[in-house]
Design a protein around this motif. Structure first.
Motif, PDB file in Angstrom:
ATOM      1  N   LEU A 266       0.850  -1.190   0.000  1.00 16.45           N
ATOM      2  CA  LEU A 266       0.000   0.000   0.000  1.00 16.45           C
ATOM      3  C   LEU A 266       0.885   1.239   0.000  1.00 16.45           C
TER       4      LEU A 266
ATOM      5  N   THR B  47       0.774   5.318   0.536  1.00 14.85           N
ATOM      6  CA  THR B  47      -0.050   6.416   1.035  1.00 14.85           C
ATOM      7  C   THR B  47       0.146   7.663   0.185  1.00 14.85           C
TER       8      THR B  47
ATOM      9  N   VAL C  10       0.500   7.441   6.895  1.00 19.57           N
ATOM     10  CA  VAL C  10      -0.259   6.288   7.373  1.00 19.57           C
ATOM     11  C   VAL C  10      -0.923   6.549   8.722  1.00 19.57           C
TER      12      VAL C  10
ATOM     13  N   ASN D 219      -5.716   7.349   4.827  1.00 19.37           N
ATOM     14  CA  ASN D 219      -4.584   6.440   4.711  1.00 19.37           C
ATOM     15  C   ASN D 219      -4.580   5.408   5.835  1.00 19.37           C
ATOM     16  N   GLN D 220      -4.845   5.874   7.041  1.00 12.72           N
ATOM     17  CA  GLN D 220      -4.815   4.980   8.189  1.00 12.72           C
ATOM     18  C   GLN D 220      -5.879   3.891   8.068  1.00 12.72           C
TER      19      GLN D 220
ATOM     20  N   TRP E 109      -4.738   1.276   5.553  1.00 12.77           N
ATOM     21  CA  TRP E 109      -3.726   0.384   6.107  1.00 12.77           C
ATOM     22  C   TRP E 109      -4.335  -0.583   7.117  1.00 12.77           C
TER      23      TRP E 109
ATOM     24  N   GLU F 203      -3.893  -4.474   6.981  1.00  8.49           N
ATOM     25  CA  GLU F 203      -3.375  -5.221   8.135  1.00  8.49           C
ATOM     26  C   GLU F 203      -4.316  -6.367   8.504  1.00  8.49           C
TER      27      GLU F 203
ATOM     28  N   TYR G 169       3.554  -1.296   3.721  1.00 10.00           N
ATOM     29  CA  TYR G 169       3.192   0.020   3.205  1.00 10.00           C
ATOM     30  C   TYR G 169       4.428   0.874   3.022  1.00 10.00           C
TER      31      TYR G 169
ATOM     32  N   GLU H 152       5.188   5.127   2.826  1.00  8.67           N
ATOM     33  CA  GLU H 152       4.629   6.466   2.975  1.00  8.67           C
ATOM     34  C   GLU H 152       5.223   7.408   1.938  1.00  8.67           C
TER      35      GLU H 152
END
Length: 360
Positions: free
Chosen positions: A56, A58, A63, A69-70, A73, A77, A89, A91
């Motif tokens: 992934l 961002t 992230v 973005n969070q 993720w 996860e 991921y 960034e």
């Protein structure tokens, strides 16, 4: 009846100066040898798919933006933990990081690369064209017409309508605010929905609108929220990624309500975040990984709406009165049934509400 709308358009020129940081990695690998997946079905899946790698990338919000973005993720996860795939991921500190981050995953033979946000569209298109055997997915962009690219789209205007409805019924000043990270077709959907919901709930509402022109500048977000609060807003909605964290901070300090975006942001400021317009990007990411495993992930556009649970109002509703919750539940059913059609573009918005949304 002509709806009253105060439009404050501010194109922020102050973009945060950020140090180029390359990439930051965090991997979560699940395999049967490690014994991390205790269920029989999960172990069998891990044995079959543990060699699959999903990465992934961002956007500049990072992230830990508490938002878009969070949530992406977190969905990936969960896929790593439950489905047994390898996830990671990278960034992006600036847009200059998009292409090298993409190349890193390609060089490491990742099977699926997920781009978070339309700002990665050019880098995703270029990488997908050059690597037709690699699968890509991109959130909030439907401009890439390639067989190895899946576009994950959301009816953001529907969730925004709901929080606008809450704001219209909750405000004591008949004056609310909106701070958007950037203006474009995708981001304006948040504004169309929010303004429409607020007006339908409260025809006398005043909505202040500001454009931060950044998803990574919390200082500008805070400054804009403070300006709207000074001008009478007692509720401010932000659709601005990490910039929106500054909006929430300003509302918390001023003792007014903030409205979060993308995920349930009540944990950031429990007594300040009235509600959040949720886009279940976590579920969309998880579903894309599941389809990769099943061999059913295809190019094209997948749209997630209120009826499918792809968007919604946040489940945290302690700060919302019971009568407002009941009214929102009623209008939610009308959206799902088609009795209420939320505008998602300038033409449909102006046909119903006039030219009161000015951030196009």
């Amino acid at each position: 009846m002509k709806k009253k709308m105060l439009a404050v358009l501010l194109a922020a020129s102050m973009v945060a100066s950020m140090t180029a940081c390359g990439s930051s990695n965090s991997a979560d690998t699940t395999t049967t040898e490690e014994g991390t997946n205790e269920s029989t079905d999960g172990a069998e899946a891990a044995a079959d798919v543990s060699d699959l790698k999903i990465g992934l990338i961002t956007d500049v919000g990072g992230v830990n933006d508490g938002s878009f973005n969070q949530s992406s993720w977190e969905g990936l996860e969960r896929a790593g933990e439950e489905l047994g795939v390898t996830v990671n991921y990278l960034e992006s500190a600036t847009d200059a990081d998009y292409k090298p981050n993409m190349e890193t995953f390609i060089d490491e033979d990742y099977d699926l690369i997920i781009s978070v946000g339309y700002m990665l569209a050019d880098a995703t298109r270029e990488a997908a064209e050059a690597n037709p055997d690699t699968k890509f997915a991109i959130i909030d962009d439907a401009t890439i017409d390639l067989p190895n690219v899946t576009s994950l789209m959301f009816k953001a205007e529907q969730a925004s309508y709901l929080v606008g409805y809450v704001a219209g019924l909750t405000t004591k000043t008949n004056n609310i605010g909106f701070v958007v990270g950037m203006t474009n077709e995708t981001m304006n959907q948040f504004g169309y929905g929010y303004c429409a919901g607020a007006i339908d709930a409260n025809p006398d509402i005043t909505v202040q609108q500001m454009n931060a022109n950044s998803f990574a500048d919390s200082a500008t977000g805070k400054s804009m929220a403070n300006a709207e609060i000074t001008n009478g807003a007692d509720i401010v909605f932000q659709a601005a990624g990490a910039t929106g964290l500054g909006v929430i901070e300003a509302c918390q300090e001023a003792g007014v309500y903030a409205i979060g975006v993308d995920s349930d942001q009540s944990s950031i400021a429990p007594n300040t975040v009235l509600t959040s317009a949720m886009k279940r990007v976590d579920n969309a990411v998880y579903e894309a990984v599941q389809e990769l495993i099943d061999g059913t992930l295809e190019g094209g556009v997948k749209t997630f709406d209120l009826a499918a649970g792809g968007v919604d109002i946040a489940p945290s509703q302690d700060l919302i009165s019971e009568d407002v919750i009941a009214a929102v539940d009623e209008v939610k059913e009308k959206i799902i049934s088609g009795d209420v059609v939320v505008p998602d573009n300038k033409e449909s918005f102006e046909a119903a509400y006039g030219d009161v949304y000015v951030l196009d």
